[in-house]
Design a protein around this motif. Structure first.
Motif, PDB file in Angstrom:
ATOM      1  N   ARG A  14      10.883  11.826   4.115  1.00 37.84           N
ATOM      2  CA  ARG A  14      12.317  11.797   4.464  1.00 37.84           C
ATOM      3  C   ARG A  14      13.157  12.321   3.307  1.00 37.84           C
ATOM      4  NH1 ARG A  14      16.513   8.307   3.194  1.00 37.84           N
ATOM      5  NH2 ARG A  14      18.021   7.782   4.850  1.00 37.84           N
ATOM      6  N   LEU A  28      11.859   2.051   6.112  1.00 37.45           N
ATOM      7  CA  LEU A  28      11.131   2.422   4.904  1.00 37.45           C
ATOM      8  C   LEU A  28      11.797   3.679   4.337  1.00 37.45           C
ATOM      9  CD1 LEU A  28       8.475   1.779   3.224  1.00 37.45           C
ATOM     10  CD2 LEU A  28       7.543   3.788   4.354  1.00 37.45           C
ATOM     11  N   PHE A  51       0.822  -1.212   0.000  1.00 37.02           N
ATOM     12  CA  PHE A  51       0.000   0.000   0.000  1.00 37.02           C
ATOM     13  C   PHE A  51       0.850   1.254   0.000  1.00 37.02           C
ATOM     14  CE2 PHE A  51       0.050   1.949   4.305  1.00 37.02           C
ATOM     15  CZ  PHE A  51       0.798   1.009   4.998  1.00 37.02           C
ATOM     16  N   ASN A  72       5.136  -3.155  13.693  1.00 39.37           N
ATOM     17  CA  ASN A  72       4.939  -1.726  13.968  1.00 39.37           C
ATOM     18  C   ASN A  72       3.735  -1.497  14.875  1.00 39.37           C
ATOM     19  OD1 ASN A  72       6.553  -2.199  11.631  1.00 39.37           O
ATOM     20  ND2 ASN A  72       6.456  -0.011  11.204  1.00 39.37           N
ATOM     21  N   GLU A  90      13.644   3.530  12.892  1.00 40.95           N
ATOM     22  CA  GLU A  90      12.643   4.558  12.582  1.00 40.95           C
ATOM     23  C   GLU A  90      11.518   4.425  13.600  1.00 40.95           C
ATOM     24  OE1 GLU A  90      10.700   3.776   8.801  1.00 40.95           O
ATOM     25  OE2 GLU A  90      10.938   1.624   9.075  1.00 40.95           O
ATOM     26  N   THR A 119       7.130   3.965  14.247  1.00 40.70           N
ATOM     27  CA  THR A 119       6.191   2.966  13.710  1.00 40.70           C
ATOM     28  C   THR A 119       5.576   3.388  12.378  1.00 40.70           C
ATOM     29  OG1 THR A 119       4.217   3.814  14.825  1.00 40.70           O
ATOM     30  CG2 THR A 119       5.576   2.284  16.073  1.00 40.70           C
ATOM     31  N   GLY A 160       6.826  12.092   8.006  1.00 43.87           N
ATOM     32  CA  GLY A 160       5.920  11.107   7.422  1.00 43.87           C
ATOM     33  C   GLY A 160       4.789  11.820   6.704  1.00 43.87           C
ATOM     34  N   THR A 161       4.131  11.087   5.846  1.00 45.95           N
ATOM     35  CA  THR A 161       3.040  11.670   5.074  1.00 45.95           C
ATOM     36  C   THR A 161       1.983  12.279   5.993  1.00 45.95           C
ATOM     37  OG1 THR A 161       3.422  10.214   3.222  1.00 45.95           O
ATOM     38  CG2 THR A 161       1.195  11.108   3.437  1.00 45.95           C
ATOM     39  N   ARG A 201      -5.384   6.510   0.343  1.00 42.90           N
ATOM     40  CA  ARG A 201      -4.859   5.184   0.673  1.00 42.90           C
ATOM     41  C   ARG A 201      -4.997   4.335  -0.579  1.00 42.90           C
ATOM     42  NH1 ARG A 201      -3.737   2.525   5.437  1.00 42.90           N
ATOM     43  NH2 ARG A 201      -3.017   4.607   5.981  1.00 42.90           N
ATOM     44  N   ILE A 204       9.080   9.013   1.699  1.00 42.22           N
ATOM     45  CA  ILE A 204       9.045  10.052   0.674  1.00 42.22           C
ATOM     46  C   ILE A 204       9.191  11.422   1.325  1.00 42.22           C
ATOM     47  CG2 ILE A 204       7.418  11.120  -0.979  1.00 42.22           C
ATOM     48  CD1 ILE A 204       6.946   8.009  -1.739  1.00 42.22           C
ATOM     49  N   ASP A 255       6.794   6.678  10.877  1.00 40.16           N
ATOM     50  CA  ASP A 255       7.544   7.897  10.522  1.00 40.16           C
ATOM     51  C   ASP A 255       9.036   7.603  10.514  1.00 40.16           C
ATOM     52  OD1 ASP A 255       5.389  10.039  10.684  1.00 40.16           O
ATOM     53  OD2 ASP A 255       5.225   9.168  12.679  1.00 40.16           O
TER      54      ASP A 255
HETATM   55  N1  PXG Z   1       8.258   4.551   8.157  1.00 42.77           N
HETATM   56  C1  PXG Z   1       7.204   3.716   8.199  1.00 42.77           C
HETATM   57  C2  PXG Z   1       7.360   2.382   8.812  1.00 42.77           C
HETATM   58  C3  PXG Z   1       5.970   4.139   7.667  1.00 42.77           C
HETATM   59  O1  PXG Z   1       4.934   3.313   7.695  1.00 42.77           O
HETATM   60  C4  PXG Z   1       7.001   6.255   7.067  1.00 42.77           C
HETATM   61  C5  PXG Z   1       8.183   5.770   7.613  1.00 42.77           C
HETATM   62  C6  PXG Z   1       7.005   7.594   6.406  1.00 42.77           C
HETATM   63  O2  PXG Z   1       7.020   7.424   4.980  1.00 42.77           O
HETATM   64  P1  PXG Z   1       6.410   8.540   4.028  1.00 42.77           P
HETATM   65  O3  PXG Z   1       6.645   8.010   2.659  1.00 42.77           O
HETATM   66  O4  PXG Z   1       4.955   8.667   4.376  1.00 42.77           O
HETATM   67  O5  PXG Z   1       7.170   9.786   4.289  1.00 42.77           O
HETATM   68  C7  PXG Z   1       5.847   5.437   7.114  1.00 42.77           C
HETATM   69  C8  PXG Z   1       4.537   5.963   6.622  1.00 42.77           C
HETATM   70  C9  PXG Z   1       0.158   6.049  10.262  1.00 42.77           C
HETATM   71  C10 PXG Z   1       0.596   5.484   8.951  1.00 42.77           C
HETATM   72  O6  PXG Z   1      -1.050   5.945  10.575  1.00 42.77           O
HETATM   73  C11 PXG Z   1       1.903   5.605   8.459  1.00 42.77           C
HETATM   74  C12 PXG Z   1       2.241   5.050   7.217  1.00 42.77           C
HETATM   75  C13 PXG Z   1       1.271   4.387   6.553  1.00 42.77           C
HETATM   76  C14 PXG Z   1       0.016   4.275   7.042  1.00 42.77           C
HETATM   77  C15 PXG Z   1      -0.349   4.813   8.239  1.00 42.77           C
HETATM   78  O7  PXG Z   1       0.984   6.624  10.985  1.00 42.77           O
HETATM   79  N2  PXG Z   1       3.479   5.061   6.573  1.00 42.77           N
END
Ligand code: PXG
Length: 284
Positions: A212, A207, A33, A157, A183, A185, A246-247, A90, A210, A187
């Protein structure tokens, strides 16, 4: 208007958007995803998210039945259908419905696009910073499913997240199998020490976020010394500043880790500078 969900080329109202109970996404967490932001009507870093989705899928031998361009078009169509200007996407690809066994060969991959609102951290948290802990649950070993794969299987996570919640916190640091800082969970993590911004390298088992990568790009524009460096908990405790990317969270300061106050206990100057530049650029 009810949220409209795209499944395999058809829009459904949120309450009618359903997939099979035989889907291996449900039965085994078998799928991949992306979580993506919409800022001012534009899908943020769309191509980067689609690339990562296809890389994740390839790594787990999941064939996405559309081209990257077709997935981009499906996401854009769902954003338009929901008339969303600021929001959260999503994008999910499951292995699809099959038999009850692990064997994926009978499965037909399913593609789902949800466009909804994003739940944000309260504003004060960005100024005052998050309090977090180090979880005892470690990040996936890179020789298992690599943490670069954004798979539907987030159990490690989630266990770490539950540890955070039980400690009264919203996030937790996860260490890798060598005991290094990986990292959080959901972010990525950065520290500042003596004016140098540092973050664990990808091979720490993280991970490749993006957000980051976007923040690393900003360090050049802003002349902030930066390095990828392996970090221990000690490095975190004695940092002058710390923040997560994180996003969902964007750039958020961390001011307490395992009961140690980080820096001054408030959002630091480099964090503020990066956060402000981030906020400005995503809407341009
Ligand atoms: N590390 C992990 C393990 C992630 O799941 C990030 C870093 C940040 O990556 P991006 O590409 O978003 O800068 C993620 C982000 C939540 C949630 O509810 C987080 C993520 C996915 C779904 C939900 O905090 N991924």
């Amino acid at each position: 208007m009810s949220t409209r969900v795209w499944i395999n080329g058809t829009f459904f109202d949120k309450h009618d958007a359903k997939i099979s109970v035989y889907d291996h996404g449900l039965l085994y967490g078998d799928g991949v995803f992306e979580g993506i932001r919409i800022y001012a009507g534009k899908v943020f870093k769309h191509a980067e998210h689609i690339d990562r989705l296809f890389d994740s899928a390839k790594s787990i031998a999941l064939r996405i039945p559309l081209t990257p361009a077709e997935v981009i078009a499906a996401v854009e169509a769902t954003v338009a259908e929901n008339k969303k200007v600021d929001g959260y996407i999503r994008l999910i690809v499951t292995r699809g419905p099959g038999t009850l066994g692990l064997d994926p060969r009978k499965c037909e991959p399913q593609i789902i696009v949800i466009v909804d609102d994003i739940s944000l951290y309260p504003k004060e948290l960005y100024e005052n910073g998050l309090e977090i802990i180090t979880a005892s649950t470690i990040r996936n070993h890179p020789n298992a499913v690599n943490p670069r794969v954004k798979s539907l299987n987030y159990l490690n996570n989630i266990m770490a997240k539950i540890e955070a919640i039980r400690a009264g916190c919203l996030e937790a640091i996860m260490l890798n199998h060598n005991g290094e800082v990986a990292e959080c969970t959901g972010d990525n993590l950065f520290i500042v020490k003596k004016g140098v911004l540092k973050t664990p390298p990808i091979d720490a088992g993280i991970l490749e976020g993006i957000t980051r990568n976007f923040v690393i790009g900003l360090t050049k524009q802003l002349d902030i010394p930066f390095q990828e460096a392996s970090l221990t908990r000690h490095d975190v405790y004695i940092a002058d500043e710390m923040f997560l990317t994180g996003t969902a969270a964007e750039v958020i300061s961390v001011t307490k880790v395992d009961d140690r106050i980080i820096g001054t206990g408030k959002q630091g100057p480099i964090t503020r500078q990066l956060r402000e530049r981030f906020q400005k650029l995503v809407r341009e």
